[in-house]
Design a protein around this motif. Structure first.
Motif, PDB file in Angstrom:
ATOM      1  N   GLU A 235       0.921  -1.079  -0.051  1.00 60.20           N
ATOM      2  CA  GLU A 235      -0.231  -0.053   0.050  1.00 60.20           C
ATOM      3  C   GLU A 235       0.996   1.281  -0.115  1.00 60.20           C
ATOM      4  O   GLU A 235       0.742   2.284  -0.544  1.00 60.20           O
ATOM      5  CB  GLU A 235      -0.966   0.103   1.178  1.00 60.20           C
ATOM      6  N   LYS A 236       1.919   1.204   0.906  1.00 61.90           N
ATOM      7  CA  LYS A 236       3.086   2.556   0.882  1.00 61.90           C
ATOM      8  C   LYS A 236       3.306   2.605  -0.435  1.00 61.90           C
ATOM      9  O   LYS A 236       3.812   3.571  -0.821  1.00 61.90           O
ATOM     10  CB  LYS A 236       3.843   2.089   1.907  1.00 61.90           C
ATOM     11  N   ALA A 237       3.842   1.520  -0.953  1.00 62.30           N
ATOM     12  CA  ALA A 237       4.616   1.660  -2.355  1.00 62.30           C
ATOM     13  C   ALA A 237       3.780   2.152  -3.343  1.00 62.30           C
ATOM     14  O   ALA A 237       4.085   3.032  -4.385  1.00 62.30           O
ATOM     15  CB  ALA A 237       5.019   0.186  -2.793  1.00 62.30           C
ATOM     16  N   ILE A 238       2.314   2.129  -3.481  1.00 61.70           N
ATOM     17  CA  ILE A 238       1.330   2.849  -4.145  1.00 61.70           C
ATOM     18  C   ILE A 238       1.461   4.228  -3.996  1.00 61.70           C
ATOM     19  O   ILE A 238       1.786   5.295  -4.820  1.00 61.70           O
ATOM     20  CB  ILE A 238      -0.095   2.174  -4.031  1.00 61.70           C
ATOM     21  N   GLU A 239       1.427   4.624  -2.632  1.00 64.17           N
ATOM     22  CA  GLU A 239       1.553   6.111  -2.264  1.00 64.17           C
ATOM     23  C   GLU A 239       2.943   6.728  -2.758  1.00 64.17           C
ATOM     24  O   GLU A 239       2.893   7.878  -3.004  1.00 64.17           O
ATOM     25  CB  GLU A 239       1.560   6.167  -0.623  1.00 64.17           C
ATOM     26  N   MET A 240       4.043   5.768  -2.517  1.00 62.96           N
ATOM     27  CA  MET A 240       5.285   6.327  -3.026  1.00 62.96           C
ATOM     28  C   MET A 240       5.316   6.777  -4.431  1.00 62.96           C
ATOM     29  O   MET A 240       5.859   7.798  -4.956  1.00 62.96           O
ATOM     30  CB  MET A 240       6.247   5.371  -2.615  1.00 62.96           C
ATOM     31  N   ARG A 241       4.592   5.656  -5.328  1.00 64.39           N
ATOM     32  CA  ARG A 241       4.583   5.882  -6.792  1.00 64.39           C
ATOM     33  C   ARG A 241       3.709   7.225  -7.135  1.00 64.39           C
ATOM     34  O   ARG A 241       4.352   8.001  -7.891  1.00 64.39           O
ATOM     35  CB  ARG A 241       4.266   4.572  -7.509  1.00 64.39           C
ATOM     36  N   LYS A 242       2.743   7.173  -6.378  1.00 66.84           N
ATOM     37  CA  LYS A 242       1.886   8.477  -6.693  1.00 66.84           C
ATOM     38  C   LYS A 242       2.593   9.780  -6.321  1.00 66.84           C
ATOM     39  O   LYS A 242       2.482  10.811  -7.087  1.00 66.84           O
ATOM     40  CB  LYS A 242       0.600   8.240  -5.916  1.00 66.84           C
ATOM     41  N   THR A 243       2.956   9.709  -5.369  1.00 67.48           N
ATOM     42  CA  THR A 243       3.996  10.875  -4.845  1.00 67.48           C
ATOM     43  C   THR A 243       5.024  11.338  -5.800  1.00 67.48           C
ATOM     44  O   THR A 243       5.087  12.578  -6.213  1.00 67.48           O
ATOM     45  CB  THR A 243       4.395  10.715  -3.549  1.00 67.48           C
ATOM     46  N   ALA A 244       5.912  10.233  -6.045  1.00 68.00           N
ATOM     47  CA  ALA A 244       7.109  10.872  -7.028  1.00 68.00           C
ATOM     48  C   ALA A 244       6.447  11.239  -8.425  1.00 68.00           C
ATOM     49  O   ALA A 244       7.104  12.066  -8.933  1.00 68.00           O
ATOM     50  CB  ALA A 244       7.942   9.566  -7.090  1.00 68.00           C
ATOM     51  N   LEU A 245       5.408  10.438  -9.100  1.00 70.67           N
ATOM     52  CA  LEU A 245       4.828  10.674 -10.324  1.00 70.67           C
ATOM     53  C   LEU A 245       4.331  12.430 -10.274  1.00 70.67           C
ATOM     54  O   LEU A 245       4.343  13.150 -11.038  1.00 70.67           O
ATOM     55  CB  LEU A 245       3.796   9.966 -10.714  1.00 70.67           C
ATOM     56  N   THR A 246       3.556  12.770  -8.873  1.00 72.36           N
ATOM     57  CA  THR A 246       2.742  13.848  -8.888  1.00 72.36           C
ATOM     58  C   THR A 246       3.991  14.969  -8.839  1.00 72.36           C
ATOM     59  O   THR A 246       3.540  15.994  -9.521  1.00 72.36           O
ATOM     60  CB  THR A 246       2.068  13.993  -7.613  1.00 72.36           C
TER      61      THR A 246
END
Lengths: 278, 312
Positions: free
Chosen positions: A12-23
């Motif tokens: 779940e955290k990895a999803i947030e990490m990817r979203k944050t980096a892409l954002t």
């Protein structure tokens, strides 16, 4: 937390990490998404479980250190620092902007949680060796985690640093090799074949492990395996990864090394990432 | 009496290391030449030898510095300024870490080693990197004091020493401050601004000029960055005629630094004496300096030319 609960939590955290980096890369319209996504899962496991750090006291003397030797993928590091509240989350919208603590490559002077400034490839691992050696000499038990790119391992200094780590028996040093086989100009195989990296690190005298660098189960297990091993050998985890992992049109595409997604691409990328890794 | 400043480094770093366990030496297999063997033998826990790997030495030092150590990366001027240049820029200067680069074999002092080992560009290279301090002591005692001053200062410092013995200029109790020139002679007809191993030539030239009836101000500009701008400005304002002398390329070293001040002031006449933008060779040290005009005779002649001409 059981192992399975931990794996689920980190996914779940990895999803947030990817979203944050892409954002942040999309907002800046600049940055390096491909490598940020390939290193995402390992960095997630470090910052949300493995590393002994205190975000409220980023310079705590006994903290585990993190060195992003492939400094250009700092959006994934900044995502971890933002989500762990080293600084206000909204700071991510200032990436690469004038005056921002989130410089184009990590700047330890201005960004809390950055243990060393990096960005010039091949150099970070030497600094990680210095940190791990200081821990040994000071009889402290903190560890040093360093993320190295496979393309980066074309720099001779990487191997100078590995020799030093072996000589000084730095079993408190953990090197993660982000083995995505892509670099700026083309695949590593075309530009400069890096060959059997696991075998090379082993030949230098490191304890080596090969994993799927996107399988959180394997990441968690390897970190469990190496955590308390005091055998005098530096630990190397060669993670087979995919550049751009999690965003179909970025995966294994050389161009996405250092290009920001436009509005439509960003929307698609976020939608795909939210579904988790397939 | 003479002594190499690399010997001063070896002695000073050992004293510093004994007094402070955070003082480290990072060697790259030329500790014997750079006089760090006693440090290694007596303080092995504060010593690292990374082998023939200068780039790594710089990075390891930076990592140590982030953990509170005060590492002195030790090499020759050529390798310490060029092989590890970008590592020092990125990992020591940019983050302003407490890393010192201490190098023997500055200028033409490794004379018979030939051009590959004669560091003639080093101070100029480091002068252009932000946050770096660049020092070359003029003799044994000043070297010992300036090594200690570098250890006390927080931030990256480049220290340049000689391979071969050079004459004593100072007494044991002389004091030195980073960035502050020492006035060896006070005068008002001509200013000679010099540093490093050629100081004895500058002193001899000053004495000769005095014998000829000229009043000479002789400055030891041991730190070329930060330059003692006040001392240079005063020399330009009060005297106007200046000769710089250095065992370094005339490009971007002491002479260039002085010229920058004079040019911005729009005042003064400066003649640079130093290595004429050419490589050395295996030859006697005196002969190498002579081929580049770094001689007592040329300092005297240049000083007289500067004093008498409107332009040089």
């Amino acid at each position: 937390m059981t192992r399975d609960e931990k794996v689920a939590y980190l996914k779940e955290k990895a999803i947030e990490m990817r979203k944050t980096a892409l954002t942040m890369i999309h907002t800046a319209q600049s940055g390096h998404p491909g490598g940020s996504l390939s290193a995402a899962d390992f960095v997630t496991a470090l910052y949300f479980d493995e590393m002994n750090v205190k975000p409220e006291d980023p310079k705590w003397a006994d903290r585990d250190r993190f060195v992003l030797s492939k400094g250009h993928v700092c959006p994934i590091l900044y995502s971890a620092l933002a989500l762990r509240e080293y600084f206000p989350f909204d700071t991510i919208y200032t990436l690469r902007k004038e005056g921002s603590i989130l410089q184009g490559h990590p700047d330890m002077k201005v960004c809390p949680g950055v243990d060393i400034s990096t960005g010039s490839l091949g150099q970070g691992l030497s600094t990680a060796v210095g940190m791990a050696l200081a821990a040994k000499r000071d009889k402290k038990d903190y560890r040093v985690f360093c993320v190295v790119g496979d393309g980066e391992s074309q720099e001779g200094q990487i191997w100078e640093a590995v020799m030093t780590a072996v000589k000084y028996q730095l079993d408190n040093l953990v090197i993660f090799v982000d083995n995505n086989n892509l670099q700026n100009d083309n695949t590593c195989d075309v530009v400069m074949p890096t060959g059997d990296l696991k075998g090379k690190f082993a030949a230098f005298g490191c304890e080596t492990h090969g994993i799927d660098g996107h399988k959180m189960e394997e990441i968690v297990d390897v970190l469990d395996t190496i955590r308390d091993v005091k055998n005098g050998m530096p630990k190397v985890v060669v993670g087979k990864t995919v550049k751009g992992r999690g965003v179909s049109f970025m995966e294994n595409v050389v161009m996405w090394h250092g290009v920001a997604p436009d509005k439509e691409q960003f929307a698609q990328a976020i939608a795909e990432v939210e579904g988790g890794l397939k | 009496m003479s002594k190499a400043t690399r010997d001063a480094y070896g002695e000073a770093i050992l004293e510093l290391g004994k007094a402070n366990p955070d003082i480290y030496v990072v060697d790259a297999d030329i500790g014997k030449s750079c006089k760090t063997v006693p440090f290694f033998e007596q303080l092995p826990d504060q010593h690292v030898n990374v082998g023939i790997a200068e780039q790594n030495a710089a990075g390891v030092a930076a990592g140590l510095a982030t953990c509170g150590k005060i590492p002195f990366v030790t090499s020759y001027a050529v390798f310490g300024s060029m092989r590890m240049c970008e590592q020092i820029r990125q990992e020591a200067c940019y983050p302003k870490l407490n890393v010192k680069v201490a190098c023997s074999h500055g200028g033409f002092t490794p004379a018979n080693d030939g051009a590959s080992h004669q560091g003639i560009e080093d101070m100029g290279i480091y002068r252009t990197i932000p946050n770096m301090t660049v020092i070359m002591p003029a003799d044994y005692y000043s070297a010992k004091k300036l090594v200690k001053a570098a250890a006390e200062y927080y931030g990256p410092v480049y220290l340049r020493f000689t391979r071969d013995p050079i004459p004593f200029i100072y007494d044991e109790d002389a004091e030195f401050e980073i960035g502050k020139a020492v006035t060896l002679k006070e005068g008002n007809d001509i200013a000679i601004i010099a540093n490093g191993d050629i100081m004895s030539r500058a002193v001899a030239a000053a004495e000769e000029l005095e014998a000829k009836g000229h009043s000479v101000r002789l400055l030891d500009m041991h730190t070329i960055k930060p330059l003692d701008v006040d001392a240079v400005t005063a020399a330009i304002e009060e005297i106007g005629s200046i000769v710089t002398v250095e065992d370094h390329n005339i490009l971007n070293g002491l002479g260039s630094a002085v010229c920058e001040i004079a040019a911005e002031m729009g005042k003064g006449k400066v003649k640079r004496i130093g290595i004429q933008d050419q490589f050395g060779e295996s030859a006697p040290y005196d002969r190498l300096l002579e081929k580049n005009g770094v001689t007592v005779e040329n300092i005297v002649a240049s000083a007289e030319a500067v004093m008498t001409s409107k332009c040089c």
